[in-house]
Design a protein around this motif. Sequence first.
Motif, mmCIF file in Angstrom:
data_model
loop_
_atom_site.group_PDB
_atom_site.id
_atom_site.type_symbol
_atom_site.label_atom_id
_atom_site.label_comp_id
_atom_site.label_asym_id
_atom_site.label_seq_id
_atom_site.Cartn_x
_atom_site.Cartn_y
_atom_site.Cartn_z
ATOM 1 N N TRP A 129 -43.492 45.930 52.913
ATOM 2 C CA TRP A 129 -42.260 45.407 52.317
ATOM 3 C C TRP A 129 -42.030 43.930 52.621
ATOM 4 C CZ3 TRP A 129 -39.242 47.498 48.680
ATOM 5 C CH2 TRP A 129 -38.019 46.892 48.444
ATOM 6 N N PRO A 130 -42.082 43.535 53.917
ATOM 7 C CA PRO A 130 -41.680 42.140 54.211
ATOM 8 C C PRO A 130 -42.499 41.081 53.479
ATOM 9 C CG PRO A 130 -41.833 43.441 56.213
ATOM 10 C CD PRO A 130 -42.426 44.267 55.126
ATOM 11 N N PRO A 131 -43.854 41.143 53.487
ATOM 12 C CA PRO A 131 -44.588 40.057 52.801
ATOM 13 C C PRO A 131 -44.279 39.998 51.310
ATOM 14 C CG PRO A 131 -46.099 41.509 53.988
ATOM 15 C CD PRO A 131 -44.760 42.106 54.108
ATOM 16 N N ILE A 132 -44.147 41.164 50.686
ATOM 17 C CA ILE A 132 -43.908 41.163 49.238
ATOM 18 C C ILE A 132 -42.552 40.538 48.934
ATOM 19 C CG2 ILE A 132 -43.543 42.616 47.227
ATOM 20 C CD1 ILE A 132 -45.553 44.553 48.364
ATOM 21 N N THR A 133 -41.523 41.014 49.630
ATOM 22 C CA THR A 133 -40.180 40.481 49.327
ATOM 23 C C THR A 133 -40.091 39.009 49.716
ATOM 24 O OG1 THR A 133 -39.491 41.456 51.406
ATOM 25 C CG2 THR A 133 -38.878 42.623 49.408
ATOM 26 N N GLU A 134 -40.797 38.660 50.803
ATOM 27 C CA GLU A 134 -40.784 37.243 51.189
ATOM 28 C C GLU A 134 -41.383 36.376 50.089
ATOM 29 O OE1 GLU A 134 -42.656 36.423 55.031
ATOM 30 O OE2 GLU A 134 -41.073 37.687 55.893
ATOM 31 N N ALA A 135 -42.540 36.847 49.592
ATOM 32 C CA ALA A 135 -43.192 36.083 48.524
ATOM 33 C C ALA A 135 -42.280 35.982 47.309
ATOM 34 C CB ALA A 135 -44.514 36.753 48.151
ATOM 35 N N MET A 136 -41.616 37.102 47.009
ATOM 36 C CA MET A 136 -40.736 37.105 45.842
ATOM 37 C C MET A 136 -39.565 36.151 46.041
ATOM 38 S SD MET A 136 -40.883 41.140 45.045
ATOM 39 C CE MET A 136 -39.575 41.256 43.868
ATOM 40 N N ASN A 137 -38.978 36.217 47.245
ATOM 41 C CA ASN A 137 -37.839 35.327 47.509
ATOM 42 C C ASN A 137 -38.272 33.871 47.468
ATOM 43 O OD1 ASN A 137 -36.170 37.488 47.765
ATOM 44 N ND2 ASN A 137 -36.286 37.579 49.996
ATOM 45 N N ALA A 138 -39.461 33.630 48.056
ATOM 46 C CA ALA A 138 -39.960 32.252 48.075
ATOM 47 C C ALA A 138 -40.143 31.757 46.657
ATOM 48 C CB ALA A 138 -41.276 32.189 48.848
ATOM 49 N N ARG A 139 -40.707 32.639 45.804
ATOM 50 C CA ARG A 139 -40.917 32.221 44.415
ATOM 51 C C ARG A 139 -39.583 31.977 43.730
ATOM 52 N NH1 ARG A 139 -43.155 36.304 41.874
ATOM 53 N NH2 ARG A 139 -44.975 36.056 43.164
ATOM 54 N N GLN A 140 -38.637 32.883 44.020
ATOM 55 C CA GLN A 140 -37.304 32.731 43.431
ATOM 56 C C GLN A 140 -36.721 31.369 43.788
ATOM 57 O OE1 GLN A 140 -34.839 35.957 44.724
ATOM 58 N NE2 GLN A 140 -34.593 36.634 42.605
ATOM 59 N N LYS A 141 -36.881 31.023 45.082
ATOM 60 C CA LYS A 141 -36.329 29.754 45.554
ATOM 61 C C LYS A 141 -37.044 28.594 44.856
ATOM 62 C CE LYS A 141 -35.132 27.342 49.752
ATOM 63 N NZ LYS A 141 -35.877 26.145 49.344
ATOM 64 N N LYS A 142 -38.374 28.752 44.771
ATOM 65 C CA LYS A 142 -39.180 27.712 44.121
ATOM 66 C C LYS A 142 -38.699 27.485 42.693
ATOM 67 C CE LYS A 142 -43.998 27.323 45.479
ATOM 68 N NZ LYS A 142 -45.289 27.956 45.258
ATOM 69 N N ILE A 143 -38.527 28.597 41.999
ATOM 70 C CA ILE A 143 -38.117 28.495 40.591
ATOM 71 C C ILE A 143 -36.734 27.860 40.508
ATOM 72 C CG2 ILE A 143 -37.494 29.825 38.545
ATOM 73 C CD1 ILE A 143 -39.714 31.789 39.343
ATOM 74 N N ALA A 144 -35.844 28.314 41.405
ATOM 75 C CA ALA A 144 -34.489 27.764 41.384
ATOM 76 C C ALA A 144 -34.528 26.259 41.657
ATOM 77 C CB ALA A 144 -33.632 28.469 42.431
ATOM 78 N N ASP A 145 -35.350 25.885 42.655
ATOM 79 C CA ASP A 145 -35.486 24.459 42.980
ATOM 80 C C ASP A 145 -36.028 23.694 41.788
ATOM 81 O OD1 ASP A 145 -34.576 25.003 45.414
ATOM 82 O OD2 ASP A 145 -36.461 24.739 46.500
ATOM 83 N N GLY A 146 -37.064 24.288 41.186
ATOM 84 C CA GLY A 146 -37.676 23.629 40.028
ATOM 85 C C GLY A 146 -36.668 23.426 38.918
ATOM 86 N N LEU A 147 -35.885 24.468 38.678
ATOM 87 C CA LEU A 147 -34.899 24.379 37.600
ATOM 88 C C LEU A 147 -33.859 23.316 37.906
ATOM 89 C CD1 LEU A 147 -34.297 28.088 36.607
ATOM 90 C CD2 LEU A 147 -35.423 26.309 35.310
ATOM 91 N N SER A 148 -33.385 23.318 39.174
ATOM 92 C CA SER A 148 -32.351 22.337 39.501
ATOM 93 C C SER A 148 -32.937 20.927 39.451
ATOM 94 C CB SER A 148 -31.732 22.629 40.865
ATOM 95 O OG SER A 148 -32.652 22.359 41.878
#
Lengths: 284, 156
Positions: free
Chosen positions: B26-45
């Motif tokens: 669970w932890p690595p998968i959700t971490e990767a997902m959250n990291a990507r989410q953050k990346k995308i959010a950063d990219g969008l902003s």
Amino acid sequence: MAADTPVDYIKHHLTNLTYGKLPEGYERADGSVVEETTWTMARTAQEAADMGFMAVHVDTMGWSIAMGVLFLGLFGFAARKATSGQPGGLQNLVEMTVEFVQGIVRDVFHGKNPLIAPLALTMFVWILLMNTLKLIPVDYIPTIAHAMGLEYFKIVPTTDPNGTFGISIGVFLLILFYSFKVKGPGGFLKELSFTPFNHWALVPFNLVLELLALIIKPVSLALRLFGNMYAGEVVFILIALLPLWIQWTLNVPWAIFHILVVTLQAFIFTTLAVVYLSAAHEDH
Amino acid sequence: MNINLTLIGQSIAFAIFVWFCVKYVWPPITEAMNARQKKIADGLSAADRASLDLELAQEKAAQELRTAKEEAAALIEQANKRASQIVEDSKGEARAEGQKLIDQAHAEIEQERVKARDALRAEVAALAVAGAEKILEKSVDANAHSEMLDKLAAEL
């Protein structure tokens, strides 16, 4: 294969490969008498039944563990290689599943517990994989097993009540654990005593009702899954009894329908388990 | 359909699977997902910010262009004014110069005229004297009558 008559065929396909203890002096199916208490493979359904509680369904255990290892292997592999960049095919699949389960947990579970989501993921994927074994034609694996000298072989662990009850008992223990932990022993007892009717005179009635409701939870979880899978399996076996040329007209639609049932039952089991655990986390 | 040890075995297997999933899957998968989410959010902003910057820059560029144009227009206006002024000035100067030349010419002419008249007057006076001498048959003393002759000349 012990499939002389249709009844035998059905019975045979619904009997697990059982390894258990036969008591001293037990007369086996072939007429021989067990000299002293031994652990051995059951050769007939009667022997398996006579072994009582001290027996293990080797096929159920083996296939369920195999599916669990497959799940953890696949997801563990994806987790180790997980990247926050562009995900590959496997990672996409895994993330889709994880998000699906996260969605269930977010919708249903109102407490805060980091254990619940991975627990739900394990239940969902594991049960899904075990259920999916059902789509393998009913005669394939038993025939192979027979060739290897194993009399009985039932590959779908969720058509064995031991399999489903095993999981639901795990869930039940967690319900009890979190009920005690979150509400405290006093709070839990109070909830059992004063719901649904908040009056001291109705405490015994409430207690009976609530305890029953509590115990019903794992039973209904396990029996729902087992019932659906077992019934489906019986229908598959019945279809397999039909003449060869007509079978496909029935088992193809039934198998397609079962793709839905297999997923749905895994989903229902997971969702209800999360609902029960959520109720266990609610402190009034 | 017999309930037996499988039940417990299955529970144990379930517990182990859940433990493994909680700890390692669970932890690595959700971490990767959250990291990507953050990346995308950063990219969008970042993209938002960039487009905002672009808009600002465009606005600034347009404004600057406008100012430059205005300045250029003002310069041209000024230059035009100056040129016409210069033309006007030179026209005026030329006119004044011309006037001056004309005046000068006039004055010269006047002078010439006056000079000619004086000469004429003197001649007339001499002629008058000569005439009078002839008439009187006697020489008029020019010196004695010069006063009278001058007066006569002035009257002409």
